[in-house]
Motif scaffolding. Structure first.
Motif, PDB file in Angstrom:
ATOM      1  N   VAL A  25       0.817  -1.220   0.000  1.00 36.96           N
ATOM      2  CA  VAL A  25       0.000   0.000   0.000  1.00 36.96           C
ATOM      3  C   VAL A  25       0.853   1.274   0.000  1.00 36.96           C
ATOM      4  CG1 VAL A  25      -2.023  -1.096   1.035  1.00 36.96           C
ATOM      5  CG2 VAL A  25      -0.271  -0.103   2.518  1.00 36.96           C
ATOM      6  N   GLU A  26       2.115   1.158  -0.372  1.00 42.20           N
ATOM      7  CA  GLU A  26       3.024   2.314  -0.340  1.00 42.20           C
ATOM      8  C   GLU A  26       2.481   3.493  -1.141  1.00 42.20           C
ATOM      9  OE1 GLU A  26       7.710   3.408  -1.126  1.00 42.20           O
ATOM     10  OE2 GLU A  26       6.989   1.408  -1.650  1.00 42.20           O
ATOM     11  N   LYS A  27       1.991   3.240  -2.343  1.00 36.81           N
ATOM     12  CA  LYS A  27       1.447   4.323  -3.181  1.00 36.81           C
ATOM     13  C   LYS A  27       0.271   4.991  -2.471  1.00 36.81           C
ATOM     14  CE  LYS A  27      -0.407   5.364  -7.712  1.00 36.81           C
ATOM     15  NZ  LYS A  27      -0.867   4.848  -9.001  1.00 36.81           N
ATOM     16  N   ASP A  28      -0.587   4.200  -1.836  1.00 40.50           N
ATOM     17  CA  ASP A  28      -1.743   4.757  -1.119  1.00 40.50           C
ATOM     18  C   ASP A  28      -1.298   5.564   0.100  1.00 40.50           C
ATOM     19  OD1 ASP A  28      -3.477   3.510  -2.923  1.00 40.50           O
ATOM     20  OD2 ASP A  28      -3.608   1.706  -1.687  1.00 40.50           O
ATOM     21  N   ILE A  29      -0.243   5.123   0.769  1.00 47.61           N
ATOM     22  CA  ILE A  29       0.285   5.877   1.913  1.00 47.61           C
ATOM     23  C   ILE A  29       0.784   7.233   1.433  1.00 47.61           C
ATOM     24  CG2 ILE A  29       2.114   5.990   3.652  1.00 47.61           C
ATOM     25  CD1 ILE A  29       1.920   2.886   3.806  1.00 47.61           C
ATOM     26  N   THR A  66      -0.027   8.882  -1.291  1.00 47.85           N
ATOM     27  CA  THR A  66      -1.180   9.684  -1.695  1.00 47.85           C
ATOM     28  C   THR A  66      -1.911  10.208  -0.465  1.00 47.85           C
ATOM     29  OG1 THR A  66      -1.421   8.439  -3.744  1.00 47.85           O
ATOM     30  CG2 THR A  66      -3.373   9.632  -2.965  1.00 47.85           C
ATOM     31  N   GLY A  67      -2.069   9.371   0.555  1.00 52.22           N
ATOM     32  CA  GLY A  67      -2.747   9.775   1.790  1.00 52.22           C
ATOM     33  C   GLY A  67      -2.028  10.903   2.504  1.00 52.22           C
ATOM     34  N   ILE A  68      -0.695  10.838   2.542  1.00 49.21           N
ATOM     35  CA  ILE A  68       0.088  11.901   3.179  1.00 49.21           C
ATOM     36  C   ILE A  68      -0.131  13.219   2.435  1.00 49.21           C
ATOM     37  CG2 ILE A  68       2.453  12.735   3.556  1.00 49.21           C
ATOM     38  CD1 ILE A  68       3.209   9.771   4.180  1.00 49.21           C
ATOM     39  N   ILE A  69      -0.028  13.178   1.120  1.00 49.08           N
ATOM     40  CA  ILE A  69      -0.186  14.406   0.329  1.00 49.08           C
ATOM     41  C   ILE A  69      -1.602  14.950   0.464  1.00 49.08           C
ATOM     42  CG2 ILE A  69      -0.209  15.313  -2.029  1.00 49.08           C
ATOM     43  CD1 ILE A  69       2.144  13.310  -2.574  1.00 49.08           C
ATOM     44  N   LYS A  70      -2.612  14.084   0.388  1.00 52.65           N
ATOM     45  CA  LYS A  70      -4.007  14.539   0.537  1.00 52.65           C
ATOM     46  C   LYS A  70      -4.241  15.151   1.914  1.00 52.65           C
ATOM     47  CE  LYS A  70      -6.832  11.767  -2.551  1.00 52.65           C
ATOM     48  NZ  LYS A  70      -7.867  10.734  -2.617  1.00 52.65           N
ATOM     49  N   GLY A 108      13.768  17.200  15.941  1.00 58.11           N
ATOM     50  CA  GLY A 108      14.434  15.969  15.517  1.00 58.11           C
ATOM     51  C   GLY A 108      13.823  15.425  14.241  1.00 58.11           C
ATOM     52  N   GLU A 109      14.018  14.134  14.039  1.00 56.44           N
ATOM     53  CA  GLU A 109      13.472  13.487  12.853  1.00 56.44           C
ATOM     54  C   GLU A 109      11.944  13.493  12.906  1.00 56.44           C
ATOM     55  OE1 GLU A 109      16.425  10.033  11.451  1.00 56.44           O
ATOM     56  OE2 GLU A 109      15.549   9.688  13.442  1.00 56.44           O
ATOM     57  N   GLY A 110      11.323  13.505  11.716  1.00 52.42           N
ATOM     58  CA  GLY A 110       9.865  13.482  11.628  1.00 52.42           C
ATOM     59  C   GLY A 110       9.351  12.120  11.209  1.00 52.42           C
ATOM     60  N   PHE A 111       8.226  11.736  11.793  1.00 54.67           N
ATOM     61  CA  PHE A 111       7.612  10.440  11.523  1.00 54.67           C
ATOM     62  C   PHE A 111       6.103  10.614  11.348  1.00 54.67           C
ATOM     63  CE2 PHE A 111      11.367   9.787  13.994  1.00 54.67           C
ATOM     64  CZ  PHE A 111      11.954   8.650  13.481  1.00 54.67           C
ATOM     65  N   VAL A 112       5.496   9.762  10.544  1.00 53.84           N
ATOM     66  CA  VAL A 112       4.042   9.664  10.503  1.00 53.84           C
ATOM     67  C   VAL A 112       3.666   8.289  11.029  1.00 53.84           C
ATOM     68  CG1 VAL A 112       3.584  11.329   8.653  1.00 53.84           C
ATOM     69  CG2 VAL A 112       4.045   8.951   8.061  1.00 53.84           C
ATOM     70  N   PHE A 145      -4.686   0.473   2.923  1.00 50.12           N
ATOM     71  CA  PHE A 145      -4.321   1.638   3.719  1.00 50.12           C
ATOM     72  C   PHE A 145      -5.585   2.121   4.412  1.00 50.12           C
ATOM     73  CE2 PHE A 145      -4.336   6.363   3.602  1.00 50.12           C
ATOM     74  CZ  PHE A 145      -3.395   6.596   4.591  1.00 50.12           C
ATOM     75  N   HIS A 146      -5.499   2.399   5.707  1.00 46.79           N
ATOM     76  CA  HIS A 146      -6.656   2.873   6.455  1.00 46.79           C
ATOM     77  C   HIS A 146      -6.565   4.366   6.744  1.00 46.79           C
ATOM     78  CE1 HIS A 146      -9.324   3.531   9.907  1.00 46.79           C
ATOM     79  NE2 HIS A 146     -10.035   2.536   9.414  1.00 46.79           N
ATOM     80  N   SER A 147      -5.480   4.804   7.411  1.00 49.74           N
ATOM     81  CA  SER A 147      -5.422   6.211   7.794  1.00 49.74           C
ATOM     82  C   SER A 147      -4.055   6.609   8.326  1.00 49.74           C
ATOM     83  CB  SER A 147      -6.483   6.516   8.854  1.00 49.74           C
ATOM     84  OG  SER A 147      -6.291   5.713  10.008  1.00 49.74           O
ATOM     85  N   LEU A 148      -3.921   7.919   8.541  1.00 53.22           N
ATOM     86  CA  LEU A 148      -2.755   8.528   9.176  1.00 53.22           C
ATOM     87  C   LEU A 148      -3.200   9.129  10.499  1.00 53.22           C
ATOM     88  CD1 LEU A 148      -1.477  10.608   6.137  1.00 53.22           C
ATOM     89  CD2 LEU A 148      -0.450   8.509   7.015  1.00 53.22           C
ATOM     90  N   PHE A 149      -2.318   9.125  11.463  1.00 56.62           N
ATOM     91  CA  PHE A 149      -2.597   9.743  12.755  1.00 56.62           C
ATOM     92  C   PHE A 149      -2.356  11.243  12.642  1.00 56.62           C
ATOM     93  CE2 PHE A 149      -0.817  10.825  17.100  1.00 56.62           C
ATOM     94  CZ  PHE A 149      -2.060  10.920  17.706  1.00 56.62           C
TER      95      PHE A 149
END
Length: 152
Positions: free
Chosen positions: A26-30, A32-36, A97-101, A118-122
């Protein structure tokens, strides 16, 4: 529907081969989800993605899952498995520091990784004022932010 009260996640750990495969599916969906999410929040509350200010969409989502998926947790549910992942965004590295999602994916039972979704981002709407309105927003987490259940 899963809730934090009924889902029993394993302890945070480095990703397994199976975990990396699920996220790769689901990398492509992740991405896309981050950008959206970033574009959505930039219209409503730009502070949500403020740690990524000045980065192009391409730079923001330029990560390598094998190196940048640093932690996962999973839990069985009646409809499969929920997998949470802490994913480093290499282009984000600031005074915090470093950034993470934090990413949530779903793996239905009995089919391998071919049907992982892919379900969601926090996106943390953090502290609230006396009237219940949020006054802090954060989509890009720190290394120390615990990888915990979320249902966005």
């Amino acid at each position: 529907m899963a809730t934090s009260e009924i889902v029993n996640f394993n302890d945070p750990h480095p990703p397994t081969i199976k975990g990396i495969e699920a996220f790769k599916h689901v990398e492509k969906d992740i991405k896309t989800g981050i950008i959206k999410s970033r574009h959505h929040w930039d219209k409503h509350e730009p502070k949500m993605w403020s740690r990524a200010d000045g980065l192009s969409d391409h730079d923001l989502v330029h990560f390598d899952l094998e190196k940048d998926l640093v932690e996962i947790r999973s839990a069985p549910v009646s409809y499969g498995t929920i997998i949470l992942g802490k994913l480093r965004l290499p282009a984000v590295n600031d005074e915090e520091g470093e950034g993470f999602v934090h990413v949530r994916v779903h793996d239905p039972p009995n089919r391998g990784t071919e049907d992982v979704t892919f379900h969601s981002l926090f996106t943390n709407e953090g502290d609230h004022d006396a009237d219940g309105h949020p006054h802090s927003w954060k989509a890009v987490q720190t290394r120390d932010t615990p990888l915990e259940f979320f249902n966005e």
